[in-house]
Design a protein around this motif. Structure first.
Motif, PDB file in Angstrom:
ATOM      1  N   ASP A   1      12.704 -21.878 -44.310  1.00 43.76           N
ATOM      2  CA  ASP A   1      13.293 -21.404 -45.572  1.00 43.76           C
ATOM      3  C   ASP A   1      13.682 -19.936 -45.465  1.00 43.76           C
ATOM      4  O   ASP A   1      14.599 -19.482 -46.156  1.00 43.76           O
ATOM      5  N   ILE A   2      12.940 -19.201 -44.638  1.00 43.10           N
ATOM      6  CA  ILE A   2      13.180 -17.755 -44.475  1.00 43.10           C
ATOM      7  C   ILE A   2      13.182 -17.431 -42.983  1.00 43.10           C
ATOM      8  O   ILE A   2      12.314 -17.887 -42.229  1.00 43.10           O
ATOM      9  N   TYR A   3      14.190 -16.654 -42.580  1.00 43.76           N
ATOM     10  CA  TYR A   3      14.350 -16.279 -41.169  1.00 43.76           C
ATOM     11  C   TYR A   3      14.203 -14.762 -41.082  1.00 43.76           C
ATOM     12  O   TYR A   3      14.962 -14.017 -41.698  1.00 43.76           O
ATOM     13  N   LEU A   4      13.207 -14.314 -40.307  1.00 47.06           N
ATOM     14  CA  LEU A   4      12.934 -12.888 -40.178  1.00 47.06           C
ATOM     15  C   LEU A   4      13.161 -12.424 -38.748  1.00 47.06           C
ATOM     16  O   LEU A   4      12.918 -13.171 -37.799  1.00 47.06           O
TER      17      LEU A   4
ATOM     18  N   THR B   1      22.677  -8.347 -36.408  1.00 46.72           N
ATOM     19  CA  THR B   1      22.898  -8.217 -37.846  1.00 46.72           C
ATOM     20  C   THR B   1      22.604  -9.556 -38.506  1.00 46.72           C
ATOM     21  O   THR B   1      22.482 -10.582 -37.821  1.00 46.72           O
ATOM     22  N   VAL B   2      22.507  -9.529 -39.810  1.00 48.74           N
ATOM     23  CA  VAL B   2      22.308 -10.788 -40.545  1.00 48.74           C
ATOM     24  C   VAL B   2      23.453 -11.740 -40.250  1.00 48.74           C
ATOM     25  O   VAL B   2      23.253 -12.941 -39.999  1.00 48.74           O
TER      26      VAL B   2
ATOM     27  N   VAL C   1      18.158 -14.716 -44.646  1.00 44.73           N
ATOM     28  CA  VAL C   1      17.954 -14.147 -43.317  1.00 44.73           C
ATOM     29  C   VAL C   1      17.776 -12.653 -43.515  1.00 44.73           C
ATOM     30  O   VAL C   1      18.624 -11.993 -44.131  1.00 44.73           O
ATOM     31  N   TYR C   2      16.667 -12.098 -43.018  1.00 48.86           N
ATOM     32  CA  TYR C   2      16.346 -10.696 -43.287  1.00 48.86           C
ATOM     33  C   TYR C   2      16.016  -9.947 -41.990  1.00 48.86           C
ATOM     34  O   TYR C   2      15.305 -10.474 -41.136  1.00 48.86           O
TER      35      TYR C   2
END
Length: 319
Positions: A254-257, A266-267, A287-288
């Motif tokens: 759900d979240i990509y770090l 870059t994102v 995406v962070y």
């Protein structure tokens, strides 16, 4: 007349006797003061010589309170500065850029390695390194009569232990205690804030070519868990492991770090990778890129890293 003369002699004897007593008293007083000063001085240095065992079970003797310290890692440099030892730090690596004052210290190494001649030239009475280090370099440092201690913390608790150990070695136990107590309190506050939140599936990219993930036992794995997330690489065999792209797509985070550690990362560059368009984190614009010096250094700012990850996973809780 004779009687008067005897009285005069008697008075003279008494005066001399009193004078001697006075001088003797002063002498004893000064001697007592000297002894007290000696006791106080010995008390100040009573911790040394100090026998310590570092994280890798190396037994090291610290003969006296270190006055010239070399750090071989950015995270250890941050620990030393946080303890108020900035005036005693005489050498750091070129990667040691926090706090700003660290940039002004003599450089003893870069990405190509440690300049052992420079280290010895600085005449340190303590070297602090990350990990086991190179056996050849370690041997040369020891041959030069320089104590070297090694630490490689991979969790918040291990960072706290490392800070306390370095504080003990450098005569900064009270400062270390204050720092670590504040860290524990901040950690507990963050964990309590996110404890009832739904756990999002999270992927943390260590590197992109080949794709590598933060696996179990890494401090980023711990930060994700404490911040209220679920690391999709939690069952990997290693702390830092290659991670198949097909597996990434299948587990669908759900979240990509990732850390913003290169100019070309870059994102958008992550989102545009072939196959990534099916990942929920990409589809939902989650995406962070995180500040690399905070999330990649197991030092005093590791609790800041925890807060940064928690804010990224649960932004509504930290508004």
């Amino acid at each position: 007349m004779k009687r008067f003369k005897n009285k005069k002699i008697l008075m003279l004897v008494l005066v001399l006797a009193l004078t001697l007593v006075a001088f003797t008293g002063c002498g004893n007083s000064n001697k007592a003061e000297d002894n007290n000063e000696k006791v106080e001085t010995e008390g100040e240095n009573s911790a040394y010589p100090l026998e310590v065992e570092d994280q890798f079970k190396n037994k090291v003797t610290i003969e006296k309170e270190p006055e010239r310290i070399v750090s071989l890692a950015p995270s250890h440099t941050e620990i030393l500065f946080s303890l108020g030892l900035e005036d005693k730090i005489v050498g750091v690596t070129s990667f040691c850029d926090y706090p700003e004052e660290a940039k002004e210290k003599d450089k003893i190494g870069d990405y190509e390695g440690i300049n052992i001649e420079k280290v010895i030239e600085l005449e340190p009475d303590l070297v602090v390194q990350y990990g086991k280090g190179d056996e050849g370099i370690n041997s040369k440092i020891k041959e030069a009569g320089i104590p070297i201690v090694s630490y490689e913390p991979e969790s918040i608790d291990e960072v706290i232990n490392t800070i306390n150990e370095i504080g003990k070695i450098t005569g900064k136990e009270e400062e270390a205690k204050k720092i670590t107590e504040d860290m524990k309190a901040k950690k507990d506050e963050i964990v309590d804030k996110v404890k009832d939140e739904e756990r999002a599936k999270v992927f943390y990219e260590i590197w992109h070519d080949p794709l590598m993930a933060a696996g179990p036992g890494s401090f980023m794995d711990e930060l994700i868990n404490l911040a209220g997330g679920e690391n999709i690489a939690k069952d990997a065999k290693e702390e830092y492991t290659e991670f198949d792209q097909e597996q990434l797509i299948e587990r669908n985070p759900d979240i990509y770090l990732a850390a913003e550690d290169t100019e070309d990362k870059t994102v958008e560059s992550i989102k545009s990778r072939p196959g990534y368009e099916t990942i929920n984190a990409v589809k939902n614009d989650k995406v962070y890129l995180l500040e690399p010096n905070i999330v990649s250094r197991p030092g005093p700012r590791i609790v800041e890293a925890l807060e940064l990850v928690a804010k990224t996973l649960h932004p509504d809780l930290f508004e």
